[in-house]
Design an enzyme around this catalytic site. Structure first.
Site, PDB file in Angstrom:
ATOM      1  N   GLU A 101      47.847  55.468  45.991  1.00 35.91           N
ATOM      2  CA  GLU A 101      49.183  55.305  46.574  1.00 35.91           C
ATOM      3  C   GLU A 101      50.270  55.599  45.529  1.00 35.91           C
ATOM      4  O   GLU A 101      51.358  56.062  45.864  1.00 35.91           O
ATOM      5  CB  GLU A 101      49.361  53.905  47.161  1.00 35.91           C
ATOM      6  CG  GLU A 101      48.413  53.551  48.315  1.00 35.91           C
ATOM      7  CD  GLU A 101      48.627  54.380  49.579  1.00 35.91           C
ATOM      8  OE1 GLU A 101      49.755  54.856  49.786  1.00 35.91           O
ATOM      9  OE2 GLU A 101      47.652  54.572  50.334  1.00 35.91           O
ATOM     10  N   HIS A 135      38.626  39.161  39.534  1.00 36.07           N
ATOM     11  CA  HIS A 135      37.344  38.840  38.923  1.00 36.07           C
ATOM     12  C   HIS A 135      37.064  39.732  37.728  1.00 36.07           C
ATOM     13  O   HIS A 135      36.498  39.296  36.724  1.00 36.07           O
ATOM     14  CB  HIS A 135      36.220  38.980  39.953  1.00 36.07           C
ATOM     15  CG  HIS A 135      34.903  38.492  39.443  1.00 36.07           C
ATOM     16  ND1 HIS A 135      34.030  39.292  38.760  1.00 36.07           N
ATOM     17  CD2 HIS A 135      34.340  37.259  39.457  1.00 36.07           C
ATOM     18  CE1 HIS A 135      32.969  38.589  38.400  1.00 36.07           C
ATOM     19  NE2 HIS A 135      33.136  37.346  38.814  1.00 36.07           N
ATOM     20  N   LYS A 167      35.888  31.892  31.004  1.00 34.08           N
ATOM     21  CA  LYS A 167      36.733  33.076  31.193  1.00 34.08           C
ATOM     22  C   LYS A 167      38.181  32.801  30.785  1.00 34.08           C
ATOM     23  O   LYS A 167      38.944  33.711  30.512  1.00 34.08           O
ATOM     24  CB  LYS A 167      36.650  33.536  32.656  1.00 34.08           C
ATOM     25  CG  LYS A 167      35.244  34.029  33.019  1.00 34.08           C
ATOM     26  CD  LYS A 167      35.066  34.210  34.523  1.00 34.08           C
ATOM     27  CE  LYS A 167      33.660  34.728  34.826  1.00 34.08           C
ATOM     28  NZ  LYS A 167      33.397  34.790  36.298  1.00 34.08           N
TER      29      LYS A 167
END
Lengths: 380, 380, 380, 380
Positions: free
Chosen positions: A138, A304, A345
């Site tokens: 896009e 993620h 994380k």
């Protein structure tokens, strides 16, 4: 019902005494309308007044605080570091700075936020990007033809009859994709040619590390940014500023349609896109970073993927999530930063916040109050 | 305030007459507790009582109706078709049946829904699967070690200290990933060996269509399903029943960590995973299908990927979405089926429904009332 | 998989031509970072850049446009109207203006938004308010003692042990309610006395229209605003500016606890609060308004009550909803403005928008760009 | 990117060892399709298979466990209690049982769930109800004329032109409200008459505790239940079984419209509805209960009102919330049970759960697996 004595049970429960409030407690407050700055307020004044407002207003202000801290963090000077530690990002004066991973979903590029995302890339506010496939195509297509305002309630059948594709309250004429096909096919031809040439040259080593016969999503995206050559484009500036854009599922969108079509055109030859080299590349950036921050705009893969990369360094140092996902369904999109802490994380001691909001509502304000609080030339 | 005459404005607005209700209108109704079947009700009885209950109860019942229609649809007999039209799926008696694409997010495999998803694959209720990376690895890991019940509110720092990773209200001990590494590394070694062998044999044609030198996510997943060799596994049954599992971003999870580690171990050789061949493969399935249905459990990549594949046939014939995404943020996850109609991803005349619910709440009931309304041997 | 001809089915579906885009179509756009106004942007500049950004950014800008139109609408001059039509609101120069109903939930008063809501009441930007019970008492309590910043994740048991009540990420010490009890009991005593005195005087007419023996929620709230006598208070300014505050379920909160306690203290006498007079009062305001607008901040009772009042005039002329409710569960909280159109609560030709956001995130910005774009003295 | 040694940082983070899993940990599991009970499963079997499935499936099963515990809890025998402790609920054999407060929003009565809510009232599964105004009138109106299935996307203007009111995906013809007006006006006339008669008789004591001159929402609702006299009605059974229905904002709906109209018809006399007596009544039920449970179906007023009543006993002993509200906006609707613990509205040691779901999706299943697991005659 006519008793005249209040049972002590209720009185004790309702009028239970509280402990003395510690001095560290911060009072809830809002906009001070006695100040001139409250009227047609500037971004930083708005954010200041939201800091102790509670609910998501506070979360927006916290996001700004984290971003400012991350953006201004500086570590050692390059010269004072042992050679093998001279990795990650450095500022123009040679001091270590944070490696910032920014992720965004496709719809944000379809929206007018593209200009804001492009601004951040143009001015090197981020170090790497993770996008979904639509976020790549896009951006390119908007150089070729515009996207239009629509309405969430426009019926699908009528739109399909007219060839107007709906994205929320936006409309993309299908001709835009036809133009995209015309633009990209010759590029894919050349890329395939380069692949085949390198394959022939390298033979049994053609798939080895760093082989030029192997194209990856990030390499193809960089090439597309170079080819589009337009200052309105995120990809153009990413190419120019050497900011890699990762998109492990690059085939999941219009580019995938074009690659699919190309398999027929090129047959029996075929362009290949390897995703292993890109996981090596993004994980390496995470490991090499002196500090790492995450700006997650949306959910799903892009969230993620950045979190997972930050596991390689045993956790990010700053994290800002902005999306509308909820945790109750166990989705990664809805998981709070604290869930990422359990995985390593995000570092336990990191500053992190999740802002529960559509990104378009808060990101222009947040950027205006942080990265774009000053003009780049003034800020430098 | 003491006037005594009701202004006609209010009376007219409140007591406005309505048109005669058409005969086609269906009355709202619920459970009939005069019937024995209302007590400890069976799945099909529950669904019947939800059909005209309104709100999402009706959507759940509609989902069941669509699934039953899709599952029982039969077209021409193979023998009555011209040879080039003998594509797509056929039942055991040779009649055309729907090609069913099922997508699910990683967390559903982490949850106890894995058994239900495996049931559908085992009994060939679906034709192809699209999963996120965690949906692949967690299926394999569960053969090696269990996942446990936890709580949404467990603090991340304490969990990280103990090596317990949280997924919503579930916990996965980090040792599970260590076991996974031990299991998968030798497989990756062999896969790399096969790649290199084919590369050497094929030379300049090594990257051509259908080259055995090229591994793709779906090919690797099939191999992993073969290797795990355990009847509790979705991947095992997918391998056995030749149901491809697509996962364009296969590197986005623990498998990606292992592939990343493997790049060091194998250096300078490197295993490659090409995503172009897989987009060719899934799109081809869509084009070849005589009818196509979509079962979308969750949002993000897995939803878009199936929808995009169905564009190649100018739209799916049936679509069931189940997730908690909302359309207001313009996300693909939250887009209603009618948005996909505007893109040609669902046919205008197709039956479709979106159920707004956590999949774990409704999918066991829906499956019990449709695919598993009868034991497979009875159903056959 | 090795075929070399692209089936036309896919090409036709993907490359379907679109109709020519009408001139009326508006292009998606965003922040223009070449302009100085983009840096530390002012509220009106931010809103301008969000107008064609798409998704909820556009909805926020539309909300501002509607508010500005509603706030500046002027009709006939009072002198040119027949006498019985001289109802509703007039500006200081005698021209008709819109009657604006603003509803907000209790939590917004607990948050720092209270200052913004107070600003609107102080400067007569609204004509009537509907609040939930907590929205009344928390405004009063904040004059007596502050509310503090907390965290969504603080465990309830520990808080209860310390007497700290949590509202999202805010904390209210229970002592605040003890102070509130001390403050309000003498007032309730006096109110009861007035009720009884009027009852004795009026006898069989004591419950008639406009009887001073009858207290209503709005009358008690007005008295409390008079008594609190503090410029930080919404109720104070509502009293001063004769802006009624409706709260049909005034007993549903701490005031209810105090009224409950008071039934024991006052026995056998009892203070009564009649809700019929208040529905007469709010509906009358709606019928008398020359134009009516709705500002709905949150969901539940406060939303429905304003919509229902606007049915009495066959629909509001402007409507802005801001909340996080979704329509899929059939809740009134989540219902879009278009559902209210079906009921005659919003006119079909009215301008309306729903902004899907936590109010604290958008309302400070919206007010800064509309009602508070200029200082009141400058605006006048 | 071509390095050959995996940095230990990544390996240590990814392969971090976990503590030994305690024996108390429960493994995630799902449906056992080797069992006959998995096919067209019964409600209790479905719930059993969802218990350790994770996410909201587990929450649904926990809700069932809590309901079963609450429903079967028995305390002391009446005869063994001191006289002043003989309060609250007792079973048919004289043993203490839990006082169960059930709250539901209006839309659930509009939906087919009305039959399920009526079933619970008919069989005395609950002790008191809190409803929003629509929950009262729609129950009555459904005796007079049906509600129909519609669609969430039907445009409001066309519906208003036809006099069809939309509630989510339901439609209510406006004639239903005309019928309701005809039915209720004579009742309001009689109720006013009774008020005035008592007022005249009691004079200065007319507003005292327990005065028959004072009508309250719960008293009027009871009368309406008596008058409707139809076994399909929730109000009918509530009247018959002496289960009070509280609705502090009874004027907020069609009944309010009728009461408003009645103020003109009756002028200068006026029916009054006092809400103070009802807060006394519901709080008293809470204080008198030996144990108290909450079943909250939806959000807003009905949730807060029950929680607040349970504060009077220093907390409920069981709590099940089912709604789609989220906590991030600080709304009471979205607040988790643990927030109520901080206020003393749920006991710290109580069993509680929030199920994040549209009530229509889960409540039929939950009831079928608990209250209606057996036919009432069998269960007794």
């Amino acid at each position: 019902m006519g008793e005249s004595k209040l049972p002590p049970l209720a009185a004790d429960a309702v009028l239970k005494q509280s402990v003395a409030v510690p001095d560290s407690f911060v009072k809830v407050s809002g906009v001070d309308y006695s100040a001139d700055s409250a009227y047609n307020a500037r971004a930083t004044d708005l954010i200041d007044s939201m800091r102790n407002m509670g609910f998501q207003a506070s979360s927006v202000a916290t996001a700004c605080d984290i971003i400012n801290e991350m953006d201004s963090w500086r570590g050692e000077h390059r010269d004072s570091l042992e050679e093998h530690k001279r990795t990650g990002e450095f500022d123009s004066q040679g001091f270590q700075k944070a490696t910032v991973f920014m992720g965004f979903t496709s719809n944000l590029i379809s929206s007018g936020l593209r200009d804001t995302l492009r601004y951040l890339v143009q001015h090197k506010k981020v170090s790497a990007i993770v996008a979904s496939a639509g976020g790549i195509e896009e951006d390119l297509i908007k150089v070729l033809a515009p996207t239009y305002m629509g309405d969430f309630a426009l019926p699908g059948k009528g739109l399909r009859d007219q060839g107007l594709n709906r994205i929320g309250n936006l409309l993309v004429p299908n001709d835009n994709y036809c133009k995209f096909e015309e633009w990209i096919v010759p590029i894919l031809d050349r890329v395939l040619e380069e692949q085949q040439k390198a394959l022939e040259e390298l033979g049994a080593e053609a798939l080895n590390a760093d082989s030029p016969a192997v194209w990856t999503p990030s390499r193809l995206i960089d090439r597309l940014g170079q080819e589009i050559n337009d200052e309105s484009s995120v990809l153009y500036w990413a190419h120019k500023n050497k900011i890699p854009i990762f998109c492990p599922a690059l085939t999941d969108g219009s580019i995938g349609d074009m690659l699919f079509f190309h398999t027929f055109k090129a047959s029996p030859q075929r362009l290949r896109l390897d995703i292993v080299a890109d996981i090596r590349r993004i994980n390496s950036m995470s490991m090499e970073a002196s500090r790492a921050g995450m700006l997650i705009l949306g959910g799903g893969l892009i969230k993620h993927h950045i979190c997972n990369a930050c596991l390689m360094r045993n956790g990010a140092d700053w994290a800002v999530y902005i999306n509308t996902g909820q945790e109750f369904d166990g989705s990664d999109a809805g998981a709070r930063p604290d869930e990422a802490v359990s995985w390593g994380k995000i570092k336990a001691e990191a500053r992190s916040i999740k802002v529960y909001a559509d990104v378009t509502v808060v990101w222009p304000l947040i950027v205006a109050a942080t990265f774009a609080a000053k003009r780049p030339e003034q800020a430098a």
